[in-house]
Design an enzyme around this catalytic site. Structure first.
Site, short mmCIF file in Angstrom:
data_model
loop_
_atom_site.label_atom_id
_atom_site.label_comp_id
_atom_site.label_asym_id
_atom_site.label_seq_id
_atom_site.Cartn_x
_atom_site.Cartn_y
_atom_site.Cartn_z
CG LEU A 1 -1.88 -1.20 1.31
CD1 LEU A 1 -2.72 -1.11 2.59
CD2 LEU A 1 -2.80 -1.27 0.09
CG HIS B 1 -3.16 1.28 -2.33
ND1 HIS B 1 -1.81 1.07 -2.49
CD2 HIS B 1 -3.76 0.54 -3.29
CE1 HIS B 1 -1.60 0.23 -3.49
NE2 HIS B 1 -2.77 -0.10 -4.01
CD GLN C 1 -5.70 -8.51 -10.80
OE1 GLN C 1 -6.70 -8.82 -10.15
NE2 GLN C 1 -5.29 -7.26 -10.89
CD GLN D 1 -8.69 9.97 -13.68
OE1 GLN D 1 -9.16 10.84 -12.96
NE2 GLN D 1 -7.82 10.23 -14.65
CG ASP E 1 -5.37 0.60 -12.14
OD1 ASP E 1 -4.58 -0.15 -12.71
OD2 ASP E 1 -5.11 1.15 -11.06
CD GLN F 1 -8.81 -2.40 -11.66
OE1 GLN F 1 -8.11 -3.39 -11.82
NE2 GLN F 1 -8.64 -1.56 -10.66
CG MET G 1 2.17 7.70 -5.46
SD MET G 1 1.70 7.92 -3.75
CE MET G 1 2.64 9.39 -3.39
CB SER H 1 2.25 -1.84 -5.65
OG SER H 1 1.09 -1.39 -5.02
NE ARG H 2 2.86 -4.51 -12.13
CZ ARG H 2 1.54 -4.61 -12.09
NH1 ARG H 2 0.80 -3.54 -11.87
NH2 ARG H 2 0.95 -5.78 -12.26
P1 AMP Z 1 -3.72 -2.13 -6.89
O1 AMP Z 1 -3.31 -2.49 -5.49
O2 AMP Z 1 -2.60 -1.58 -7.71
O3 AMP Z 1 -4.52 -3.22 -7.56
O4 AMP Z 1 -4.71 -0.91 -6.73
C1 AMP Z 1 -5.82 -0.98 -5.88
C2 AMP Z 1 -6.68 0.24 -6.11
O5 AMP Z 1 -5.91 1.41 -5.85
C3 AMP Z 1 -7.17 0.37 -7.57
O6 AMP Z 1 -8.49 0.84 -7.57
C4 AMP Z 1 -6.22 1.38 -8.15
O7 AMP Z 1 -6.76 2.10 -9.23
C5 AMP Z 1 -5.98 2.28 -6.95
N1 AMP Z 1 -4.72 3.01 -7.10
C6 AMP Z 1 -3.51 2.50 -7.41
N2 AMP Z 1 -2.60 3.49 -7.53
C7 AMP Z 1 -3.26 4.65 -7.30
C8 AMP Z 1 -2.87 6.03 -7.29
N3 AMP Z 1 -1.63 6.40 -7.55
N4 AMP Z 1 -3.82 6.95 -7.02
C9 AMP Z 1 -5.11 6.57 -6.75
N5 AMP Z 1 -5.53 5.29 -6.75
C10 AMP Z 1 -4.62 4.34 -7.02
#
Ligand code: AMP
Length: 279
Positions: A33, A37, A61, A148, A150, A153, A184, A186-187
């Site tokens: 996170l 997040h 996925q 947004q 993604d 998605q 931002m 996680s990658r």
């Molecule tokens: P993930 O853990 O990458 O699958 O993301 C989980 C949720 O967090 C998804 O709805 C993403 O679109 C959202 N998310 C990921 N990165 C960001 C970010 N930089 N800003 C806002 N929401 C994010």
């Protein structure tokens, strides 16, 4: 914060909240996170009494097993962040709990999954919609928050809830960025120091295209070229840069207010996506 491990625990917990008259927001994540997040958790508190975060690195996925194997896991750090943001429940099932031995169901949203991330990552969106359908089915939240960042998605989830009559309101949260503009993710922690610096070019390109749009330029080709020109001097390999309609996700030759520039690049072997809604 209470940690829930099975769909039954999730379901019973949400039922108990409802009996208490509490509304429920769900925020699905894959963990590791960051502030992107946590902004979703904060927004979730504005929409419901109880926030349920989910952490599940969903093998369905990932079309690339290396990406799956390298996906960061930081549960202790995540729990601290969740507690700091007053998240009441974390649902963190194992893969075996999520997908039993005879698991055979797939939720496939057609059409909008054929393009962009869908064409570059075959099966990705079926994995996403299958796991989100399961989270929604066990958790039955009033609202669910997605970022947004993604963009495709969100379109897929919105299509799925509309088509399957799932009575959950989908709320879209803005993209949170690092100070140099990188969205931002996680990658991002997998980027080397130099690649991390180069990555700023992605959002710079999007901003330059926005400036041109504001100055009256409407040809998608021109806007796409601007984004590509910002990225091309770096070591990033561009997968796509498209100007699309926000609902159909179809390519537009002429841009207009509210349409979206979406892109994906591979930098240092790490897939990065970003987008910008033209205003
Ligand atoms: P993930 O853990 O990458 O699958 O993301 C989980 C949720 O967090 C998804 O709805 C993403 O679109 C959202 N998310 C990921 N990165 C960001 C970010 N930089 N800003 C806002 N929401 C994010």
């Amino acid at each position: 914060m209470q940690i829930l491990r099975t769909p039954k625990e999730l379901s019973q917990t949400v039922d108990a909240c409802r009996i208490n008259g509490q509304s429920v927001a769900m925020v699905p994540t894959m963990g590791a996170l960051h502030q992107g997040h946590t902004s979703l958790f904060d927004l979730a508190h504005q929409h419901a009494d109880v926030v349920v975060a989910t952490i599940f690195v969903n093998p369905l996925q990932f079309n690339n097993s290396v990406d799956f194997d390298k996906y960061p896991l930081q549960l202790d750090h995540d729990i601290q962040l969740l507690e700091q943001h007053a998240v009441q429940f974390l649902y963190a099932p194992t893969v075996d709990t999520m997908y039993g031995a005879n698991f055979s169901t797939s939720v496939h949203v057609g059409g909008i999954t054929d393009v962009l991330e869908g064409s570059s990552r075959p099966g990705h969106f079926s994995g996403v919609s299958t796991v989100v359908a399961k989270l929604f089915s066990a958790g039955r939240p009033d609202v669910a928050i997605f970022g947004q960042k993604d963009f495709q998605q969100i379109a897929v989830i919105q299509r799925m809830v509309a088509d399957l009559d799932i009575p959950i309101q989908i709320i879209v949260a803005p993209t949170i960025r690092e100070t140099d503009g990188l969205a931002m993710s996680s990658r991002n922690i997998r980027l080397s120091g130099s690649a991390r610096q180069e990555a700023a070019a992605i959002s710079q390109g999007l901003r330059q295209a926005q400036d041109q749009f504001a100055a009256g330029i409407r040809e998608s080709e021109h806007l796409i070229k601007t984004v590509k020109s910002a990225i091309e001097p770096t070591s990033a390999v561009i997968d796509y840069v498209n100007v699309i309609d926000s609902a159909s996700l179809r390519d537009l030759s002429t841009a207009s207010q509210g349409c979206v520039i979406v892109l994906a690049v591979l930098l240092d072997g790490v897939r990065l996506i970003d987008n910008h809604i033209l205003v």
